[in-house]
Design a protein around this motif. Structure first.
Motif, mmCIF file in Angstrom:
data_model
loop_
_atom_site.group_PDB
_atom_site.id
_atom_site.type_symbol
_atom_site.label_atom_id
_atom_site.label_comp_id
_atom_site.label_asym_id
_atom_site.label_seq_id
_atom_site.Cartn_x
_atom_site.Cartn_y
_atom_site.Cartn_z
ATOM 1 N N LYS A 1 14.232 71.792 53.905
ATOM 2 C CA LYS A 1 14.391 70.476 54.527
ATOM 3 C C LYS A 1 14.617 69.440 53.434
ATOM 4 C CE LYS A 1 12.810 72.155 58.569
ATOM 5 N NZ LYS A 1 12.269 73.467 58.208
ATOM 6 N N ASP B 1 18.532 60.636 56.327
ATOM 7 C CA ASP B 1 18.056 61.401 57.473
ATOM 8 C C ASP B 1 17.520 62.753 56.999
ATOM 9 O OD1 ASP B 1 18.564 59.546 59.387
ATOM 10 O OD2 ASP B 1 20.377 60.504 60.174
ATOM 11 N N CYS C 1 17.257 66.640 57.041
ATOM 12 C CA CYS C 1 18.195 67.694 57.417
ATOM 13 C C CYS C 1 17.619 69.042 57.020
ATOM 14 C CB CYS C 1 19.525 67.522 56.674
ATOM 15 S SG CYS C 1 20.410 66.029 57.114
ATOM 16 N N LYS D 1 26.051 73.711 54.537
ATOM 17 C CA LYS D 1 26.006 73.288 55.948
ATOM 18 C C LYS D 1 24.587 72.874 56.241
ATOM 19 C CE LYS D 1 29.569 75.591 58.561
ATOM 20 N NZ LYS D 1 29.888 76.948 58.932
ATOM 21 N N LEU D 2 24.431 71.686 56.814
ATOM 22 C CA LEU D 2 23.092 71.185 57.137
ATOM 23 C C LEU D 2 23.046 70.720 58.580
ATOM 24 C CD1 LEU D 2 24.202 69.380 54.330
ATOM 25 C CD2 LEU D 2 21.744 69.472 54.026
ATOM 26 N N ARG D 3 21.847 70.812 59.172
ATOM 27 C CA ARG D 3 21.655 70.233 60.497
ATOM 28 C C ARG D 3 20.839 68.963 60.341
ATOM 29 N NH1 ARG D 3 22.079 72.432 65.287
ATOM 30 N NH2 ARG D 3 21.841 74.544 64.513
ATOM 31 N N ASN D 4 21.398 67.860 60.842
ATOM 32 C CA ASN D 4 20.657 66.608 60.872
ATOM 33 C C ASN D 4 19.566 66.760 61.930
ATOM 34 O OD1 ASN D 4 19.779 64.003 61.716
ATOM 35 N ND2 ASN D 4 21.570 63.117 60.672
ATOM 36 N N LEU D 5 18.313 66.667 61.496
ATOM 37 C CA LEU D 5 17.207 66.967 62.416
ATOM 38 C C LEU D 5 16.963 65.839 63.405
ATOM 39 C CD1 LEU D 5 14.768 68.683 59.905
ATOM 40 C CD2 LEU D 5 16.199 69.781 61.627
ATOM 41 N N LYS D 6 17.553 64.671 63.149
ATOM 42 C CA LYS D 6 17.407 63.587 64.119
ATOM 43 C C LYS D 6 18.435 63.697 65.228
ATOM 44 C CE LYS D 6 16.535 59.229 62.665
ATOM 45 N NZ LYS D 6 16.552 58.124 61.657
ATOM 46 N N ARG E 1 23.168 67.232 64.867
ATOM 47 C CA ARG E 1 24.550 67.523 64.465
ATOM 48 C C ARG E 1 24.601 68.338 63.178
ATOM 49 N NH1 ARG E 1 26.984 62.599 66.183
ATOM 50 N NH2 ARG E 1 26.383 61.639 64.222
ATOM 51 N N VAL E 2 25.603 69.242 63.104
ATOM 52 C CA VAL E 2 25.788 70.047 61.898
ATOM 53 C C VAL E 2 26.825 69.366 61.011
ATOM 54 C CG1 VAL E 2 26.570 72.269 61.005
ATOM 55 C CG2 VAL E 2 25.143 72.175 63.062
ATOM 56 N N TRP F 1 8.216 64.539 61.026
ATOM 57 C CA TRP F 1 8.830 64.010 59.798
ATOM 58 C C TRP F 1 7.976 62.830 59.354
ATOM 59 C CZ3 TRP F 1 13.199 59.980 59.735
ATOM 60 C CH2 TRP F 1 13.570 59.698 58.407
#
Lengths: 189, 329
Positions: free
Chosen positions: A14, A20, A22, A42-47, A50-51, A118
Motif C-alpha cells: 500500500k 491517495d 493505492c 499497476k495500482l488500484r486507487n483504494l478510494k 480505479r486501476v 486508512w
C-alpha cells in the motif's frame, strides 16, 4: 510512514500516489539492454477503486500508506451511518454510504466483515465471500423442481435481489457468493 | 515439516534437453563457418562504465593480491574478446555467463547466458544477415516465423510512437509519452527515448517475425561506430538490435576501433554515471592498448541465449528457461 523504492514494490503493497492510498497490483521491470530501467506499475486507487498504470524510473520511491484491513462486526445502520465494532477491543467505527458502497446489500447485523482503515478511518468495506441471508420475498416455490433450470428473483433480508432456483420459498435461508452475487445453496439455521 | 518446492528447477526437463540441443546447433553453425570458440574470464580487473549497466563485483585476496583486489563479474565478454581480435584471433565466438546488478524481472535475471561473436571484415548489415540466419535456423523447429523485417530506429518510432527520435523537441517526446499513458518524471533526451521505446515501440516489434532495428541515436552508440545519414545533419550509430514478439534478443555493433574516440566515450559514460549518482569506473587500459595496436574492422553481436530458449519453447517468463533463477539459486 516508510518509503519504498521500486525494488521493494510487490503485489499488495500500500503506497501513496497523488495523495491517495493505492495498492500495487502488478510491478514489471523493463529495461532496454543499453538503456534506462523502468518499473511499469499497476495500482488500484483504494478510494475510487480505479486501476491506474504508472511508470517509474527504477530506484524511484513512494511513501507507504497506513492502510490496514481489520475484521469487524457490522452493528447497525442508523439511516445515515453504518456502525462497525472491533470484536476484541469493542472499539467502534462509523462510516457513510460512499465508503460502504455495494457492500451494503450483503451486510447483515452481527456478521463479520473486513473494514479497510486508512490512517484509522474506514476507507472500504468488504463483505465476507459467502453470506447466509433469509428470503423475504419471492414467487411461490415450485415443489419438486430441483433441476436448477430457469430461475426467479428473490429479495433477501438485506434488500439484495438474487436469482434463485424455482423451488426456493420465502423464509428459506440461502448461501450467497458476494463476489458474484450468485446463489450457492440452501442453508440450515 | 513442509518442504519448500523451490529446490526444484524452474525450467522443465524438456526445456533443458532443448537447451542442450540448441547449444549443439550453435556450435555446429559456427564450426561450419570457421568461427573459433573462445573462453575469456568472467572475472576482470575492469568492467564497462556504460551509464545504465551495473557490474557485480567480488574480492580476491591471495597470491598476487595480498591486500585484496576488486574483481568485476563481466556484463559481457566484449572487452576481452576485442583484445583477442586485436591479437589476430580472426572470427571468434563465445557462449558464456554474463552478470548485471539490479536486473531481475520477467525478462531479466542478474546472471544469464550470452552467445557473443565477432566477424572481422563484416559491417553491422552483414552481421544482421548472419544473426538472421542463425536465429531463424534455431527457432524454425519451434516457432513459425514470417519473413524478417528491418526498420531504422527512426522508422520504428515514427510508426509506433508518432515522433521522430532524431528531430522531435523534448516537449514533443514528453507529450508522446503522456499520450501513451506513461506518466513519469524524466530528465534528458535519452531517458525519454528509452521510455518511449519500452512503452510504445518495443511491444509492437517483431510480432511473429524477427525484426532488426538499426541506426540508433549517436548518444546511444555504446561501442558502435557513428556514420552520417545522407541529407541529414546528424549522425547515427551503426548499432542494431533484434526483436521477436516485442522481446529484445540481441544487440550488435559495427565496432568502434578508434582508441582515442573510445577513451572519449569512456569519459562521457563516466560523466553520465556521475550525473546519475553512480560511481565512476576506471577505463580499461588493456582494451585501449589493444585498440591502439589495432582492432580489425569488424562487427560483433551478443544474443541473449536464455531469452532465445524462452521464445523457442513459447514460455512467458525467463525463469522457464533457467534452471535456478535468482530467487531459487
Amino acid at each position: 510512514m516508510a518509503t519504498y523504492s521500486t525494488n521493494e514494490f510487490r503485489t499488495g503493497l500500500k503506497v501513496m500516489l497523488d495523495n491517495d492510498p493505492c495498492a500495487i497490483l502488478e510491478n514489471e521491470f523493463v529495461k532496454p539492454g543499453k538503456g534506462q530501467a523502468f518499473n511499469r506499475v499497476k495500482l488500484r486507487n483504494l478510494k475510487t477503486g480505479r486501476v491506474i498504470e504508472r511508470t517509474f524510473k527504477s530506484g524511484d520511491t513512494l511513501e507507504g500508506a497506513d492502510v490496514v484491513d481489520q475484521e469487524m462486526q457490522y452493528l447497525y445502520n442508523d439511516g445515515e451511518f453504518w456502525h462497525f465494532m472491533m470484536p476484541d477491543t469493542f472499539e467502534q467505527y462509523s462510516t457513510d454510504s460512499n465508503v460502504v458502497g455495494d457492500a451494503r446489500k450483503w451486510l447483515k447485523e452481527q456478521d463479520i466483515c473486513s473494514v479497510t482503515l486508512w490512517n484509522n478511518v474506514p476507507l472500504m468495506v468488504s463483505p465476507p465471500n459467502f453470506v447466509l441471508l433469509k428470503v423475504v420475498d419471492t414467487d411461490p416455490g415450485v415443489r419438486g423442481d430441483t433441476s436448477g433450470g430457469g430461475g426467479k428473483p428473490a429479495t433477501m433480508e438485506t434488500g439484495a435481489v438474487v436469482r434463485v432456483p424455482l423451488f426456493i420459498e420465502t423464509g428459506d435461508l440461502l448461501k450467497i457468493d458476494t463476489r458474484t452475487g450468485e446463489y450457492v445453496s440452501r442453508a440450515k439455521e | 515439516m513442509t518442504l519448500n518446492p523451490d529446490w526444484r528447477p524452474s525450467a522443465s526437463l524438456d526445456t533443458l534437453r532443448l537447451r542442450a540441443r540448441i547449444l549443439t546447433q550453435i556450435r555446429a553453425f559456427f564450426a561450419a563457418r570457421g568461427v573459433l570458440e573462445v573462453d575469456t574470464p568472467l572475472l576482470g580487473a575492469h568492467t564497462v562504465c556504460d551509464p545504465h549497466l551495473d557490474s557485480l563485483s567480488t574480492r580476491y585476496t591471495g597470491p598476487g593480491a595480498p591486500h585484496g583486489a576488486t574483481l568485476y563479474l563481466q556484463t559481457s565478454p566484449e572487452f576481452a574478446m576485442k583484445r583477442l581480435l586485436a591479437s589476430g584471433a580472426g572470427p571468434i565466438y563465445q557462449i558464456c555467463k554474463a552478470f548485471r546488478d539490479g536486473e531481475a524481472g520477467r525478462l531479466h535475471n542478474p546472471e544469464f547466458t550470452l552467445v557473443e561473436w565477432y566477424r572481422p571484415g563484416f559491417d553491422h548489415r552483414r552481421l544482421m544477415d548472419e544473426v538472421d540466419e542463425l536465429v531463424s535456423m534455431l527457432l524454425s523447429d519451434h516457432v513459425s516465423l514470417a519473413p524478417s523485417e528491418r526498420l531504422s530506429y527512426q522508422q520504428a518510432f515514427l510508426r509506433h510512437a508518432g515522433v521522430d527520435p532524431h528531430r522531435a523537441a523534448l516537449d514533443d517526446l514528453q507529450a508522446a509519452l503522456r499520450a501513451h499513458g506513461a506518466v513519469c518524471e524524466l530528465a534528458g533526451r535519452d531517458a525519454l527515448l528509452d521510455a518511449l521505446l519500452t512503452h510504445c515501440v518495443e511491444p509492437h516489434l517483431g510480432q511473429g517475425r524477427l525484426c532488426f532495428i538499426h541506426g540508433y541515436p549517436a548518444s546511444q552508440a555504446a561501442l558502435a561506430r557513428l556514420s552520417a545519414v545522407p541529407g541529414e545533419d546528424y549522425l547515427v550509430a551503426e548499432r542494431f538490435e533484434l526483436y521477436l514478439n516485442g522481446i529484445e534478443l540481441a544487440n550488435g555493433f559495427h565496432e568502434l576501433g578508434d582508441a582515442a574516440e573510445q577513451r572519449q566515450r569512456f569519459s562521457a559514460h563516466n560523466a553520465a554515471r556521475r550525473h546519475g549518482g553512480k560511481p565512476e569506473l576506471p577505463a580499461d587500459e588493456r582494451l585501449l592498448a589493444a585498440l591502439v595496436h589495432g582492432l580489425p574492422d569488424c562487427a560483433g553481436v551478443a544474443v541473449g541465449f536464455d531469452r532465445l530458449l524462452m521464445l523457442a519453447c513459447g514460455a512467458p517468463h525467463l525463469a522457464s528457461a533457467l534452471t535456478f533463477p535468482m530467487d531459487r539459486a
